[in-house]
Design an enzyme around this catalytic site. Structure first.
Site, mmCIF file in Angstrom:
data_model
loop_
_atom_site.group_PDB
_atom_site.id
_atom_site.type_symbol
_atom_site.label_atom_id
_atom_site.label_comp_id
_atom_site.label_asym_id
_atom_site.label_seq_id
_atom_site.Cartn_x
_atom_site.Cartn_y
_atom_site.Cartn_z
ATOM 1 C CG ASP A 1 -20.363 47.527 -41.376
ATOM 2 O OD1 ASP A 1 -20.712 46.541 -40.695
ATOM 3 O OD2 ASP A 1 -20.377 47.527 -42.617
ATOM 4 C CE1 TYR B 1 -24.438 39.277 -38.564
ATOM 5 C CE2 TYR B 1 -24.386 41.629 -38.081
ATOM 6 C CZ TYR B 1 -24.110 40.572 -38.934
ATOM 7 O OH TYR B 1 -23.531 40.797 -40.143
HETATM 8 C C1 G6P Z 1 -22.216 43.716 -41.805
HETATM 9 C C2 G6P Z 1 -21.389 43.242 -40.642
HETATM 10 C C3 G6P Z 1 -20.154 42.564 -41.111
HETATM 11 C C4 G6P Z 1 -20.488 41.472 -42.086
HETATM 12 C C5 G6P Z 1 -21.307 42.018 -43.216
HETATM 13 C C6 G6P Z 1 -21.773 40.884 -44.100
HETATM 14 O O1 G6P Z 1 -21.585 44.761 -42.458
HETATM 15 O O2 G6P Z 1 -21.025 44.257 -39.761
HETATM 16 O O3 G6P Z 1 -19.507 42.043 -39.996
HETATM 17 O O4 G6P Z 1 -19.327 40.912 -42.615
HETATM 18 O O5 G6P Z 1 -22.430 42.656 -42.714
HETATM 19 O O6 G6P Z 1 -22.434 41.428 -45.173
HETATM 20 P P1 G6P Z 1 -22.660 40.611 -46.501
HETATM 21 O O7 G6P Z 1 -23.337 41.601 -47.356
HETATM 22 O O8 G6P Z 1 -21.311 40.174 -46.974
HETATM 23 O O9 G6P Z 1 -23.528 39.450 -46.120
HETATM 24 MN MN MN Z 2 -19.579 43.306 -38.249
#
Ligand code: G6P
Ligand code: MN
Length: 439
Positions: free
Chosen positions: A169, A264
């Site tokens: 996402d 990222y």
């Molecule tokens: C985004 C990335 C995901 C990841 C997430 C982590 O949505 O696309 O790959 O797992 O962020 O988010 P969080 O809120 O769990 O740190």
């Molecule tokens: Mn991701």
């Protein structure tokens, strides 16, 4: 109407995904939703919340909660997969072990992502096999499971013909922010993008045929990839640490203004900065456990007690995107989405069989990647190094090879020396003994 199974039903993301499904029932009609999880106690906690979300919209959709694969997948038309092998307790290790060695601690980037990959590839393949055994022969598995780049490569190697579409996402979240900045609904943006998952760049952002990247560039120079008050992001990305992540696009574009990076990339391009601002004793896993997780579990508790469900879960692009993709698969809509696909020449100067993230038209037989052409030497080189790190990790998992795992860690840009790589890998072997294949 479709039978949909959600594997990883006990995830705190499940209510948000189901809410997105309920908002789209006219486009994506459902006969049944099934939750499947190996952690049945966790799933049983979340399930009443999910059921309430369904019943607020429909009395007729059947709802099933199970830990039995046959019950979960028999005759299913779609499987949404979102497994987290080792749960948050292992995410915490993925983040804290590298930090102990002065290296970025992140769940999908750097050593943390590699460790998570070693945990996830084989269980993911097991899930695919179970789904294929019981589900409808034309069923699609739409896979959010992380680390998506490595999982996608593992699946390509081990189950090349499976009907699995790997998605993330993050690009669509970036598009949501772009839309908010430009005052345009994200569905009106048509972007070009190339890279690997969590490692790519937007090269064009078209609105009605006009490239709005120059305007975005000026905005990012001031605020990063966020609206000035950050209020237009959805709740998933509203935490201070995410706000910082979106703002950090600015230094990258200050140095390399041509393309707009996936957030990222900050872990690979400015790891020292990131480490300097990370607390080795309290990482994102702790934030999530004490934030999102607690809030939803408390809401489930409250709902059980009072029958009133507090507004405690995220409805945003995360859920909307997987439903968009499923609709396009289901009805051959050929919508253009950013997904993870086998390259097949889409990026001319990356290997033909690399799993890349590019725009693709989503047909009922799968994604048709759009050609992004050849990428500049700088980006190609970064991509090749990252790809090699991820591919070696997959080979390490399949072959049980310590040497290849060490090579994967050493090649990762977040890791400064082979000694760092070895020290982190050895700590991770100890921490992952219940999860990793023998290296
Ligand atoms: C985004 C990335 C995901 C990841 C997430 C982590 O949505 O696309 O790959 O797992 O962020 O988010 P969080 O809120 O769990 O740190
Ligand atoms: Mn991701």
């Amino acid at each position: 109407p479709f039978i949909l199974s959600i594997a990883g039903g006990g995830s705190t993301y499940t209510p948000g995904i189901v809410k997105s499904l309920m908002m789209r029932l006219e486009d994506f009609p459902l006969a049944e939703i099934r939750l499947y999880d190996i952690d049945e106690s966790r799933q049983n906690t979340i399930a009443p919340v999910v059921e309430k979300v369904i019943r607020d919209h429909s009395q007729s959709i059947k709802f099933t909660v199970t830990g039995d694969p046959e019950t979960a997948f028999s005759g299913a038309h779609f499987v949404f997969a979102q497994m987290r092998v080792g749960q948050y307790k292992m995410r915490e290790q993925d983040e804290k072990i590298p930090l102990k060695h002065g290296v970025v601690g992140q769940e999908t980037c750097g050593p943390g992502g590699l460790a998570y990959g070693l945990r996830t590839i084989l269980p993911m393949v097991e899930l695919i096999d179970m789904a294929e055994r019981y589900a409808d022969k034309k069923a699609w598995i739409v896979n959010y499971s992380n680390p998506a780049a490595i999982v996608a490569e593992g699946v390509r190697r081990l189950r090349p013909n499976a009907r699995v579409l790997n998605i993330c996402d993050m690009p669509v979240a970036a598009m949501r922010n772009m839309g908010a900045i430009l005052g345009v609904d994200r569905h009106k943006l048509q972007v070009d993008y190339f890279g690997l998952n969590h490692f790519g760049w937007f090269t064009r952002v078209l609105v009605d045929g006009e490239d709005r990247l120059p305007e975005l560039r000026r905005h990012i120079a001031r605020f990063g990839l966020l609206t000035e008050d950050a209020a237009q992001t959805d709740p998933q990305h509203a935490d201070p640490s995410w706000v910082k992540t979106w703002r950090n696009i600015k230094p990258i574009m200050d140095h390399f203004p041509e393309y707009l990076p996936n957030p990222y990339l900050q872990y690979y391009l400015m790891p020292n900065d990131i480490v300097a601002h990370q607390d080795p004793n309290y990482t994102r896993a702790n934030e999530v456990m004490n934030g999102r997780e607690k809030k939803l579990f408390a809401a489930a508790e409250e709902y059980k007690r009072s029958g009133i469900l507090p507004d405690a879960f995220h409805v945003g692009v995360h859920g909307a995107f997987i439903v968009d993709v499923a609709c396009s698969l289901a009805f051959d809509l050929r919508q253009r989405h950013l997904v993870i696909v086998e390259n097949k020449g889409a990026i001319a100067n990356l290997p033909y069989d690399a799993m890349v993230e590019v725009p693709a038209y989503i047909t009922s037989e799968g994604p048709e990647p759009v050609r992004m052409g050849a990428v500049p030497l700088f980006h190609q080189t970064l991509l090749m190094q990252q790809l090699a790190s991820e591919q070696l990790l997959v080979e390490a998992t399949i072959e049980g090879s310590y040497e290849k795992a060490l090579q994967a860690f050493t090649l990762n840009r977040t890791v400064p020396t082979m000694q760092h790589a070895k020290a982190i890998l050895d700590d991770m072997i100890a921490a992952n003994r219940d999860y990793w294949p023998q290296l």
